[in-house]
Structures are given as structure tokens and as C-alpha cells.
Design an enzyme around this catalytic site. Structure first.
Site, PDB file in Angstrom:
ATOM      1  N   SER A 159       0.856  -1.178  -0.130  1.00 28.26           N
ATOM      2  CA  SER A 159      -0.135   0.088  -0.210  1.00 28.26           C
ATOM      3  C   SER A 159       0.924   1.142  -0.073  1.00 28.26           C
ATOM      4  O   SER A 159       2.202   1.051   0.366  1.00 28.26           O
ATOM      5  CB  SER A 159      -0.831  -0.037   1.492  1.00 28.26           C
ATOM      6  OG  SER A 159      -1.499   1.309   1.390  1.00 28.26           O
ATOM      7  N   TYR A 172      -1.768  -1.003  10.309  1.00 27.15           N
ATOM      8  CA  TYR A 172      -1.896  -1.297   8.913  1.00 27.15           C
ATOM      9  C   TYR A 172      -0.771  -0.871   8.118  1.00 27.15           C
ATOM     10  O   TYR A 172      -0.144  -1.450   7.256  1.00 27.15           O
ATOM     11  CB  TYR A 172      -3.153  -0.741   8.366  1.00 27.15           C
ATOM     12  CG  TYR A 172      -3.562  -0.921   6.936  1.00 27.15           C
ATOM     13  CD1 TYR A 172      -3.619  -2.295   6.474  1.00 27.15           C
ATOM     14  CD2 TYR A 172      -3.897  -0.135   6.035  1.00 27.15           C
ATOM     15  CE1 TYR A 172      -3.840  -2.430   5.049  1.00 27.15           C
ATOM     16  CE2 TYR A 172      -4.318  -0.344   4.574  1.00 27.15           C
ATOM     17  CZ  TYR A 172      -4.200  -1.491   4.200  1.00 27.15           C
ATOM     18  OH  TYR A 172      -4.631  -2.005   2.817  1.00 27.15           O
TER      19      TYR A 172
END
Ligand code: NAD
Length: 275
Positions: A159, A172
Site C-alpha cells: 500500500s 496497517y
């Protein structure tokens, strides 16, 4: 040449879109997901579009279920040539309510309000397991098919928060940074046995996971959604189809000398300092 491609999390939005695009190129797709129904639905959708696919249920955190899935995939399509590690996501227990800690936050007694000090180790472990261990275990199972064969590769899904962490989501961001780091490690480790390993780093794509964080019920942007658009030079969220070109390239032979890269697909978000 038609390849066997295993895609974890392909019952979901982004990986389902890549699965369909790869099927349209003539590849055999194993749609692997924790949710059997979602995997079967996506496989049926691909077949209705003229592609070749099977739905397979497995948990990327349980080796036995992955081994069972591999048997079914090998029987249907032969050895795995390409693995896309797409299963991943965040958890509210690893997320703070505010981007910055201010002293008054410590007085807030609302049970849903979370400062850094309220972060729950179970939530953080969930996120690290799903994103990192959930990339490592499928690689152990499916890369064993690839050793010493031509045209094999792995595509991880990192990401853009792996480059610079986003506010509020330390678990995350850290877990995806681990995925990017692991991509480089694996690329080196597998370089002598012909397996290339790369990753995509998507920016902000509106999916079921984040829709309520980024948009209101009437479709207008939340303050966080607005902030993201302002910080994205191309001025919009990503669309799942934006991933296709890079995925086809990294899974295909035209990238045969490319390994260990993490490619941002983020409309310039990671490149922009905001000034
Ligand atoms: P999604 O929720 O639509 O898809 C994720 C899929 O993974 C779901 O179908 C889910 O059932 C499956 N899954 C969850 N846990 C699993 C497990 N233990 N075993 C097997 N399957 C499991 O999410 P998405 O937005 O399509 O995200 C796909 C990937 O892209 C994820 O790795 C996500 O972290 C990453 N990503 C998404 C964005 C975004 O903006 N949506 C941005 C950057 C990275």
C-alpha cells in the site's frame, strides 16, 4: 501462453478486478478467498465473461487449508505459475480516533474513542497476521510449484502507506511496510530459482472496506476523503481498473528482468509533499 494464476482475496473488489483482467488474457484463475461464496461468485462471473476460473475456499493464515486448496488447484489447472497475494486489510482495534494526540484526549471517556494508549494488541496482531503472515504462508505453499520453472512470479499487494505511514492506522501502515520489505527480501532469495517477486502499492481506492470512512451516505466526501483528494495530484480516488495495466505487466514476460520493485499506483499521492 496460458498460465495458472492463484489470487488470494480475489473474492474482493481489487483482486477480483485483476482476476477478471488476467482471465481475459487467457490464463486459468484460482479465485482463493476465506469467503467460499464470494470466491465462487467471482469464478462464475469470470466464466460468464468467457474466462477459465475456479473458486477455492482457504484461509491465508492456515497452512492446512492452503495445502488443500493447492491440491484442488493442481488437479484443475496443473502447477501454479503466478501467485498474487491480495488478501489483506485493516482492523478498527488497531486504529486511533484522531490523527494527533492532544492532552485533552486522555480525558475523553467515550468507549469508542481511542488514543494510542487504547490500541488493542489483538487488533494489531490481527492486522500484522492478515497482511504479513497472510502473504508469507501462501508463498510457502504455492511457490514450491514454481522453483526452477520458467515465467513464474509473485505479486504482493502492499500500500502507499508503506512508504510514509498514514495517520490513525499504525498497524496497517506497519504491516504493509513489512509486505514491501518482504517483497525485496523474497526477490533476492528466489532470484536463483527463476521466481520474480514484485508488489503493487495502491493509493486510495473506494472499496467496501473504506467507503464509509471516505464518503458520506449521500456520496459526498468526509473530511478525511476531502483531505485525500486534495493530497492526490491527479485529484480523484483510484478505480480498480487502474491496477490492471501494472498487474498484467508484472505478471507477464515483458517484465522478465524486473524483480524486487514496489510500484505506487496512487495518482501521485506518495510523490506529493502537499506544497
Ligand atoms: P476487499 O475487502 O474487497 O478484499 C479482501 C478480500 O480478502 C475479501 O474478499 C476477504 O474475504 C479476503 N480475506 C480476508 N481475510 C482473508 C483470509 N484470512 N484468508 C483468505 N482471504 C481473506 O479489499 P480490497 O480493497 O479489494 O483490498 C485488496 C488488497 O489491496 C488488500 O491487501 C488491501 O490491503 C490492499 N489495498 C487496498 C487499498 C484500497 O484503497 N482499497 C489500498 C491499498 C491496498
Amino acid at each position: 501462453m496460458s498460465k495458472t494464476i492463484v489470487i488470494t482475496g480475489a473474492g474482493g473488489v481489487l483482486c477480483g478486478t485483476m482476476a477478471l483482467a488476467l482471465a481475459k488474457e487467457g490464463h486459468n484463475i484460482a479465485v482463493l478467498d476465506l469467503r467460499k461464496e464470494a470466491a465462487d461468485d467471482m469464478a462464475d462471473f469470470i466464466k460468464n465473461e468467457g474466462g477459465n476460473a475456479i473458486g477455492v475456499a482457504a484461509n491465508v493464515l492456515e497452512k492446512e487449508t492452503l495445502e488443500k486448496a493447492k491440491v484442488a488447484i493442481n488437479e484443475a489447472f496443473g502447477k501454479c505459475d503466478i501467485l498474487i497475494n491480495g488478501a489483506g486489510g485493516n482492523h478498527p482495534l488497531g486504529t486511533t480516533s484522531n490523527p494527533f494526540l492532544v492532552a485533552e484526549d486522555l480525558m475523553n471517556k467515550d468507549k469508542d474513542f481511542k488514543t494510542f494508549f487504547d490500541l488493542d494488541v489483538n487488533g494489531i496482531q490481527f492486522v500484522f497476521n492478515l497482511n504479513f503472515i497472510g502473504t508469507l504462508l501462501p508463498t510457502q505453499i504455492f511457490a514450491s510449484d514454481m522453483v526452477g520453472r520458467e515465467g513464474c512470479s509473485i505479486l504482493n499487494i502492499s500500500s502507499m502507506n508503506a512508504f510514509t505511514p498514514l495517520t490513525k492506522i499504525p498497524a496497517y501502515s506497519g504491516a504493509k511496510a513489512a509486505v514491501s520489505n518482504f517483497t525485496q527480501w523474497l526477490a533476492v532469495h528466489f532470484s536463483k530459482v527463476g521466481i520474480r517477486v514484485n508488489a503493487l502499492a495502491p493509493g486510495f481506492f473506494l472499496t467496501d472496506q473504506n467507503r464509509s470512512l471516505l464518503t458520506k451516505a449521500d456520496g459526498s466526501l468526509t473530511p478525511r476523503g476531502q483531505q485525500i483528494i486534495e493530497q492526490t495530484p491527479m485529484g480523484r480516488f483510484g478505480e480498480p481498473e487502474d491496477l490492471i495495466g501494472t498487474a498484467l505487466w508484472l505478471c507477464g514476460d515483458s517484465s522478465r528482468f524486473v524483480t524486487g520493485v514496489v510500484i505506487p499506483i496512487d495518482g501521485g499521492f506518495a510523490a506529493y509533499s502537499g506544497v
